[in-house]
Scaffold this motif. Structure first.
Motif, PDB file in Angstrom:
ATOM      1  N   GLU A   1       0.839  -1.199   0.000  1.00  0.00           N
ATOM      2  CA  GLU A   1       0.000   0.000   0.000  1.00  0.00           C
ATOM      3  C   GLU A   1       0.871   1.245   0.000  1.00  0.00           C
ATOM      4  OE1 GLU A   1      -4.127   0.419   2.150  1.00  0.00           O
ATOM      5  OE2 GLU A   1      -2.559   0.973   3.569  1.00  0.00           O
ATOM      6  N   LYS A   2       0.450   2.206  -0.776  1.00  0.00           N
ATOM      7  CA  LYS A   2       1.162   3.488  -0.827  1.00  0.00           C
ATOM      8  C   LYS A   2       1.127   4.158   0.546  1.00  0.00           C
ATOM      9  CE  LYS A   2       1.290   7.815  -3.314  1.00  0.00           C
ATOM     10  NZ  LYS A   2       0.940   8.551  -4.505  1.00  0.00           N
ATOM     11  N   PHE A   3       2.240   4.701   0.939  1.00  0.00           N
ATOM     12  CA  PHE A   3       2.367   5.382   2.229  1.00  0.00           C
ATOM     13  C   PHE A   3       1.519   6.660   2.236  1.00  0.00           C
ATOM     14  CE2 PHE A   3       4.881   8.597   4.727  1.00  0.00           C
ATOM     15  CZ  PHE A   3       4.642   8.064   5.981  1.00  0.00           C
ATOM     16  N   VAL A   4       0.782   6.852   3.320  1.00  0.00           N
ATOM     17  CA  VAL A   4       0.058   8.105   3.512  1.00  0.00           C
ATOM     18  C   VAL A   4       0.737   8.848   4.653  1.00  0.00           C
ATOM     19  CG1 VAL A   4      -2.156   9.199   3.988  1.00  0.00           C
ATOM     20  CG2 VAL A   4      -2.102   6.977   2.825  1.00  0.00           C
ATOM     21  N   HIS A   5       1.283   9.994   4.320  1.00  0.00           N
ATOM     22  CA  HIS A   5       1.943  10.786   5.352  1.00  0.00           C
ATOM     23  C   HIS A   5       0.877  11.653   6.017  1.00  0.00           C
ATOM     24  CE1 HIS A   5       4.793  13.326   7.393  1.00  0.00           C
ATOM     25  NE2 HIS A   5       4.280  14.397   6.819  1.00  0.00           N
ATOM     26  N   GLY A   6       0.616  11.427   7.299  1.00  0.00           N
ATOM     27  CA  GLY A   6      -0.415  12.245   7.929  1.00  0.00           C
ATOM     28  C   GLY A   6      -0.714  11.827   9.344  1.00  0.00           C
ATOM     29  N   ARG A   7      -1.883  12.216   9.822  1.00  0.00           N
ATOM     30  CA  ARG A   7      -2.273  11.954  11.209  1.00  0.00           C
ATOM     31  C   ARG A   7      -3.283  10.814  11.252  1.00  0.00           C
ATOM     32  NH1 ARG A   7      -4.256  17.757  13.037  1.00  0.00           N
ATOM     33  NH2 ARG A   7      -4.673  16.707  15.020  1.00  0.00           N
ATOM     34  N   GLU A   8      -3.049   9.899  12.196  1.00  0.00           N
ATOM     35  CA  GLU A   8      -3.865   8.686  12.277  1.00  0.00           C
ATOM     36  C   GLU A   8      -5.071   8.902  13.192  1.00  0.00           C
ATOM     37  OE1 GLU A   8      -1.043   5.462  12.345  1.00  0.00           O
ATOM     38  OE2 GLU A   8      -2.669   4.043  12.794  1.00  0.00           O
ATOM     39  N   MET A   9      -6.256   8.619  12.655  1.00  0.00           N
ATOM     40  CA  MET A   9      -7.504   8.803  13.405  1.00  0.00           C
ATOM     41  C   MET A   9      -8.232   7.471  13.514  1.00  0.00           C
ATOM     42  SD  MET A   9      -7.578  12.076  13.909  1.00  0.00           S
ATOM     43  CE  MET A   9      -6.219  13.128  13.387  1.00  0.00           C
ATOM     44  N   THR A  10      -8.827   7.234  14.650  1.00  0.00           N
ATOM     45  CA  THR A  10      -9.611   6.005  14.776  1.00  0.00           C
ATOM     46  C   THR A  10     -10.996   6.339  15.327  1.00  0.00           C
ATOM     47  OG1 THR A  10      -9.594   3.738  15.579  1.00  0.00           O
ATOM     48  CG2 THR A  10      -8.550   5.375  17.014  1.00  0.00           C
ATOM     49  N   CYS A  11     -12.009   5.825  14.619  1.00  0.00           N
ATOM     50  CA  CYS A  11     -13.394   6.199  14.898  1.00  0.00           C
ATOM     51  C   CYS A  11     -14.148   5.006  15.460  1.00  0.00           C
ATOM     52  CB  CYS A  11     -14.080   6.650  13.608  1.00  0.00           C
ATOM     53  SG  CYS A  11     -13.202   7.985  12.768  1.00  0.00           S
ATOM     54  N   GLY A  12     -14.594   5.120  16.696  1.00  0.00           N
ATOM     55  CA  GLY A  12     -15.439   4.075  17.266  1.00  0.00           C
ATOM     56  C   GLY A  12     -16.854   4.264  16.731  1.00  0.00           C
ATOM     57  N   VAL A  13     -17.460   3.179  16.257  1.00  0.00           N
ATOM     58  CA  VAL A  13     -18.809   3.279  15.710  1.00  0.00           C
ATOM     59  C   VAL A  13     -19.663   2.158  16.281  1.00  0.00           C
ATOM     60  CG1 VAL A  13     -20.164   3.614  13.604  1.00  0.00           C
ATOM     61  CG2 VAL A  13     -17.706   3.973  13.535  1.00  0.00           C
TER      62      VAL A  13
ATOM     63  N   ASP B   1     -10.305   2.951  11.075  1.00  0.00           N
ATOM     64  CA  ASP B   1      -9.093   3.779  11.092  1.00  0.00           C
ATOM     65  C   ASP B   1      -8.892   4.520   9.776  1.00  0.00           C
ATOM     66  OD1 ASP B   1      -8.747   2.547  13.525  1.00  0.00           O
ATOM     67  OD2 ASP B   1      -7.119   1.229  12.866  1.00  0.00           O
ATOM     68  N   PHE B   2      -8.417   5.746   9.889  1.00  0.00           N
ATOM     69  CA  PHE B   2      -8.103   6.584   8.725  1.00  0.00           C
ATOM     70  C   PHE B   2      -6.777   7.285   8.979  1.00  0.00           C
ATOM     71  CE2 PHE B   2     -12.702   6.458   9.133  1.00  0.00           C
ATOM     72  CZ  PHE B   2     -13.174   6.328   7.831  1.00  0.00           C
ATOM     73  N   ILE B   3      -6.138   7.710   7.891  1.00  0.00           N
ATOM     74  CA  ILE B   3      -5.023   8.655   8.022  1.00  0.00           C
ATOM     75  C   ILE B   3      -5.413   9.903   7.234  1.00  0.00           C
ATOM     76  CG2 ILE B   3      -2.590   9.135   7.552  1.00  0.00           C
ATOM     77  CD1 ILE B   3      -2.005   6.183   7.779  1.00  0.00           C
ATOM     78  N   ILE B   4      -5.417  11.044   7.910  1.00  0.00           N
ATOM     79  CA  ILE B   4      -5.669  12.300   7.203  1.00  0.00           C
ATOM     80  C   ILE B   4      -4.337  12.759   6.622  1.00  0.00           C
ATOM     81  CG2 ILE B   4      -6.465  14.692   7.369  1.00  0.00           C
ATOM     82  CD1 ILE B   4      -8.171  13.938   9.740  1.00  0.00           C
ATOM     83  N   SER B   5      -4.279  12.806   5.300  1.00  0.00           N
ATOM     84  CA  SER B   5      -3.023  13.136   4.624  1.00  0.00           C
ATOM     85  C   SER B   5      -2.626  14.588   4.873  1.00  0.00           C
ATOM     86  CB  SER B   5      -3.174  12.881   3.124  1.00  0.00           C
ATOM     87  OG  SER B   5      -2.127  13.509   2.434  1.00  0.00           O
ATOM     88  N   GLU B   6      -1.361  14.782   5.182  1.00  0.00           N
ATOM     89  CA  GLU B   6      -0.831  16.151   5.350  1.00  0.00           C
ATOM     90  C   GLU B   6      -0.635  16.788   3.974  1.00  0.00           C
ATOM     91  OE1 GLU B   6       1.188  17.254   8.853  1.00  0.00           O
ATOM     92  OE2 GLU B   6      -0.850  16.508   9.121  1.00  0.00           O
ATOM     93  N   ASP B   7      -0.561  15.947   2.937  1.00  0.00           N
ATOM     94  CA  ASP B   7      -0.278  16.471   1.595  1.00  0.00           C
ATOM     95  C   ASP B   7      -1.522  17.047   0.937  1.00  0.00           C
ATOM     96  OD1 ASP B   7       2.356  15.600   1.931  1.00  0.00           O
ATOM     97  OD2 ASP B   7       1.843  13.594   1.211  1.00  0.00           O
ATOM     98  N   ASP B   8      -2.643  16.288   0.989  1.00  0.00           N
ATOM     99  CA  ASP B   8      -3.841  16.766   0.285  1.00  0.00           C
ATOM    100  C   ASP B   8      -5.050  16.953   1.199  1.00  0.00           C
ATOM    101  OD1 ASP B   8      -4.516  14.155   0.781  1.00  0.00           O
ATOM    102  OD2 ASP B   8      -4.240  13.469  -1.281  1.00  0.00           O
ATOM    103  N   GLY B   9      -4.885  16.696   2.496  1.00  0.00           N
ATOM    104  CA  GLY B   9      -5.985  16.901   3.440  1.00  0.00           C
ATOM    105  C   GLY B   9      -7.070  15.841   3.384  1.00  0.00           C
TER     106      GLY B   9
END
Ligand SMILES: Nc1ncnc2c1ncn2[C@@H]1O[C@H](COP(=O)(O)OP(=O)(O)O)[C@@H](O)[C@H]1O
Ligand SMILES: [Mg+2]
Length: 326
Positions: A194-206, A275-283
């Motif tokens: 998988e392509k690396f996503v540079h950013g902040r890691e978020m985890t959402c409880g649902v 889980d998601f990563i919000i990319s610092e590059d494209d938001g």
């Protein structure tokens, strides 16, 4: 009074975590409504230890216990095994065949979401951004050119069916690729790059409160290691959890909508963590994975998110069990 089989252990690298998850849920379960039996799974040994320390095997024909010549059956199975066989649809299928209600996602949803590559395909089909990836079986030749072109470096190599970052390697250059493949194939016969996503890691409880899908909270996971690897996950110093995550209202709204859309369309039940990563590059928030049996030790993210919602953990588990009973 309902008899609850609270099942912990299992056969993955997350065995120890599952035991702690099981202990915590046991503590929290409302004993005025439920009579919990902590059932230990390890390979084909499914057992219950009575208060005197005697071990009783489960009769797999009907998932019952024989104690003092009395047969004990269960109204609900509360599955607290991370990884196989509790998170990948195997136990779910078994209980479906026996007609015993159980907590959490069904067999199909569990199996689909447990495979990181197929899960990505399904989530992508819902119009949610995923990072570009490639799928390989053990028998496939490593297509270095395609990896370079689709993913580039750094990239992540992950076994498709595993968890807790076991079999996950961050690959910095082509020279590290073979070793990462070897590592991932230790745990499964398929992997993804998988392509690396540079950013902040978020985890959402649902969760779904009697049918209405609801985001519990968004937690930011800040790993102090290079990524959120096994050591970072299970040492107190390896990561920091921030609930609620300090992100813009726009990102909050997008993550809430994505999480609830995924939960609904992938037919999730009980409580899951997406889980998601919000990319610092494209938001853009890129989907990473779904944990259908998320950690629920005293220090885990889900209990923290439940508390953040000012919900009582005991009531929370009562609802999950009652939903399974319906
Ligand atoms: N594409 C990626 N870009 C950046 N970091 C990633 C990527 N994939 C995985 N990671 C890192 O590796 C960790 C483990 O990967 P994940 O897909 O969540 O597998 P697991 O099921 O083992 O937790 C993530 O929490 C994240 O820190
Ligand atoms: Mg993960």
């Amino acid at each position: 009074m309902y008899n609850i089989a609270l099942i912990a252990g299992g056969d993955s690298g997350e065995y120890e975590v599952s035991l702690r998850t099981g202990d915590n849920i046991y503590q929290m379960m409302d004993k005025s409504l439920f009579n919990p039996y902590l059932i230990h799974f390890k390979g084909s040994a499914w057992t219950w230890k009575d208060p005197e320390g005697n071990i009783h095997p489960i009769d797999k024909n009907d998932f019952s216990l024989m104690v003092d010549e009395k047969k004990i059956t269960f109204d609900v199975a509360f599955i607290a095994i991370h990884g196989t066989p509790g998170e990948n649809g195997k136990l779910q299928s078994y209980f479906e065949m026996l007609g015993i209600p159980y907590t959490g996602c069904g067999s199909f949803s569990s199996a689909l979401t447990f495979n990181k590559y197929y899960c990505n395909l399904a989530v992508s089909a819902l119009g949610i951004p995923i990072s570009p990836s490639l799928h390989f079986y053990r028998s496939d030749r490593i297509d270095y050119a395609a990896i370079e072109q689709v993913c580039g470096y750094p990239c992540f190599v992950k076994s498709c069916n595993s968890g807790s970052s076991v079999g996950v390697t961050k690959v910095h250059n082509v020279g590290e690729l073979d070793k990462a493949f070897e590592e991932a194939f230790k745990y499964d016969n398929q992997l993804m790059v998988e392509k690396f996503v540079h950013g902040r890691e978020m985890t959402c409880g649902v969760t779904a409160v009697y049918g209405a899908v609801q985001l519990l909270a968004i937690t930011e996971v800040v790993a102090t290691n290079e990524f959120y690897d096994y050591d970072a996950k299970y040492s107190a110093v390896g990561h920091k959890l921030l609930t609620p995550a300090n992100i813009s209202p726009q990102h909050q709204a997008v993550l809430k909508e994505y999480s609830e859309r995924i939960f609904h369309h992938l037919d999730c039940k009980g409580v899951v963590r997406i889980d998601f990563i919000i990319s610092e590059d494209d938001g853009i928030p890129y989907f990473l994975e779904i944990n259908t049996i998320p950690g629920q030790t005293a220090l885990s993210i889900i209990p923290e998110q439940v508390r953040y919602n000012q919900l009582d953990l005991t009531d929370f588990y009562t609802r999950l069990i009652k939903e399974a009973l319906q």
